[in-house]
Scaffold this active site. Structure first.
Site, PDB file in Angstrom:
ATOM      1  N   LYS A  53       0.743  -1.188   0.045  1.00 23.89           N
ATOM      2  CA  LYS A  53      -0.070  -0.114   0.045  1.00 23.89           C
ATOM      3  C   LYS A  53       0.809   1.173  -0.052  1.00 23.89           C
ATOM      4  O   LYS A  53       0.675   2.370  -0.741  1.00 23.89           O
ATOM      5  CB  LYS A  53      -0.980  -0.038   1.125  1.00 23.89           C
ATOM      6  CG  LYS A  53      -2.134  -1.069   1.178  1.00 23.89           C
ATOM      7  CD  LYS A  53      -2.924  -1.122   2.497  1.00 23.89           C
ATOM      8  CE  LYS A  53      -3.903  -2.519   2.125  1.00 23.89           C
ATOM      9  NZ  LYS A  53      -4.689  -2.566   3.242  1.00 23.89           N
ATOM     10  N   GLN A  97      -4.542  -1.194   9.667  1.00 24.66           N
ATOM     11  CA  GLN A  97      -4.344  -2.582   9.110  1.00 24.66           C
ATOM     12  C   GLN A  97      -5.115  -3.748  10.034  1.00 24.66           C
ATOM     13  O   GLN A  97      -4.588  -3.757  11.078  1.00 24.66           O
ATOM     14  CB  GLN A  97      -2.894  -2.596   8.802  1.00 24.66           C
ATOM     15  CG  GLN A  97      -2.672  -4.255   7.824  1.00 24.66           C
ATOM     16  CD  GLN A  97      -3.491  -4.175   6.603  1.00 24.66           C
ATOM     17  OE1 GLN A  97      -3.219  -3.223   5.916  1.00 24.66           O
ATOM     18  NE2 GLN A  97      -4.138  -5.514   6.094  1.00 24.66           N
ATOM     19  N   ASP A 120     -10.954   3.225   4.269  1.00 25.18           N
ATOM     20  CA  ASP A 120     -11.239   1.760   3.909  1.00 25.18           C
ATOM     21  C   ASP A 120     -12.910   1.505   4.210  1.00 25.18           C
ATOM     22  O   ASP A 120     -13.333   0.334   3.712  1.00 25.18           O
ATOM     23  CB  ASP A 120     -10.702   0.892   5.240  1.00 25.18           C
ATOM     24  CG  ASP A 120      -9.519   0.098   4.948  1.00 25.18           C
ATOM     25  OD1 ASP A 120      -9.330  -0.039   3.901  1.00 25.18           O
ATOM     26  OD2 ASP A 120      -8.642  -0.126   5.890  1.00 25.18           O
TER      27      ASP A 120
END
Ligand code: NAP
Length: 291
Positions: A53, A97, A120
């Site tokens: 990422k 994460q 997200d």
């Protein structure tokens, strides 16, 4: 018959180049997109996702603020860091994460992120907006799958889409997206309580496997000519690999090639699209699209 393989990597690269151009235009207007990336602990899969990422952010010309925390970090400490990032106007998006160590409540952490920085799309506010069809952050993997279908020319209007898996990050949001009027599929959402899974998957024009069970979708479960999207990323021990494992999807890929019309490989199918959509969402955050 041999299925056309959807090159998710190539489609994602094209999108990433477009995003890089948009980022450079935004920078000229004086705004430099920045994503805070929080990693708690050293789970090898999480480390590799975070590395990929950050590399993608850098290639798109976006900054990342890396926050690497020990697996001993308390829930209160993490919530405090997120509160600081929510206030920091130089940070446009916040990514935590997952999974988090078991002593930390993931839902509490997700809910602590400011909804306008929730790249997200897991915050209850964004999940609710998706449900009622309001603009908001859409989770990256389902978002990427809809783009993949469009870019691959898969007809969705009136198609029967069958999703195997009902998680909050893949199956459920994908069901909502595919049922939206602009995509217009008829959606069936399967899970471990589904009786006779094959009877559903065999009627799918679009079959999406997101169970995290290697090879659960055999060739005999696929309708001839169907578009098959394999979300599964499973690590299978493999002594011939330097890493000691290989990645495989939820679909028996080799057998499915003879039946499906289109199919995504693992890797280089859905995975690269997830990262491309993270960049897209970070750009939205920098523009304040969903404030
Ligand atoms: P998850 O939270 O474990 O959810 C799995 C879902 O599959 C659950 O709803 C479960 O049903 C269902 N399921 C499991 N076994 C099944 C079976 N035998 N028959 C029918 N349904 C079954 O997983 P997730 O986070 O959604 O991830 C799914 C897979 O996608 C994993 O391999 C993950 O690594 C991968 N993934 C890939 C990406 C990417 O970018 N490529 C992104 C996210 C996830 P119940 O609800 O009844 O338990």
């Amino acid at each position: 018959m041999s299925a056309r393989i959807i090159d998710g990597f190539a489609i994602a690269q094209k999108i990433r180049s477009e995003i890089a151009l948009e980022v450079s235009a935004l920078k000229k207007d004086g705004s430099s997109p920045c994503l805070a990336v929080i990693l708690v602990g050293e789970n090898p899969a999480s480390v590799s996702y975070v590395t990929a990422k950050k590399k993608a952010l850098a290639e798109a010309g976006m900054a990342d603020k890396s926050i690497d925390l020990s697996s001993e970090t308390s829930e209160a400490e993490l919530l405090n860091i997120i509160a600081g990032l929510n206030r920091d106007t130089s940070v446009h998006g916040i990514l935590v994460q997952l999974p988090l160590p078991s002593h930390i409540d993931e839902q509490k952490v997700i809910a602590a992120i400011a909804p306008e920085k929730d790249v997200d799309g897991f915050h209850p506010v964004n999940a609710g907006k998706l449900l009622i069809g309001r603009p908001g952050f859409v989770p990256c993997t389902p978002y990427g799958i809809t783009v993949l279908l469009k870019e691959s020319g898969v007809p969705t209007d009136g198609a029967h889409a069958v999703i195997v898996g009902r998680s909050n990050i893949v199956g459920k949001p994908l069901a909502l997206l595919l049922a939206r009027k602009d995509i217009n599929a008829t959606v069936t959402l399967c899970h471990t309580g589904t009786k006779n899974l094959a009877s559903f998957t065999r009627s799918a024009d679009i079959l999406i496997a997101a169970a995290g069970r290697p090879g659960i979708i055999g060739a005999d479960m696929i309708k001839p000519g169907a578009a098959v999207i394999d979300v599964g990323v499973n690590r299978i021990p493999d002594n011939t690999k330097k890493s000691g494992f290989r990645l495989t999807g939820d679909v028996d890929f080799q057998a499915a090639l003879d039946v499906a019309g289109l199919i995504t490989p693992v890797p280089k199918g859905v995975g690269p699209m997830t990262i491309a959509m993270l960049l897209r969402n970070t750009l939205h955050a920098a523009r304040g699209s969903f404030k």
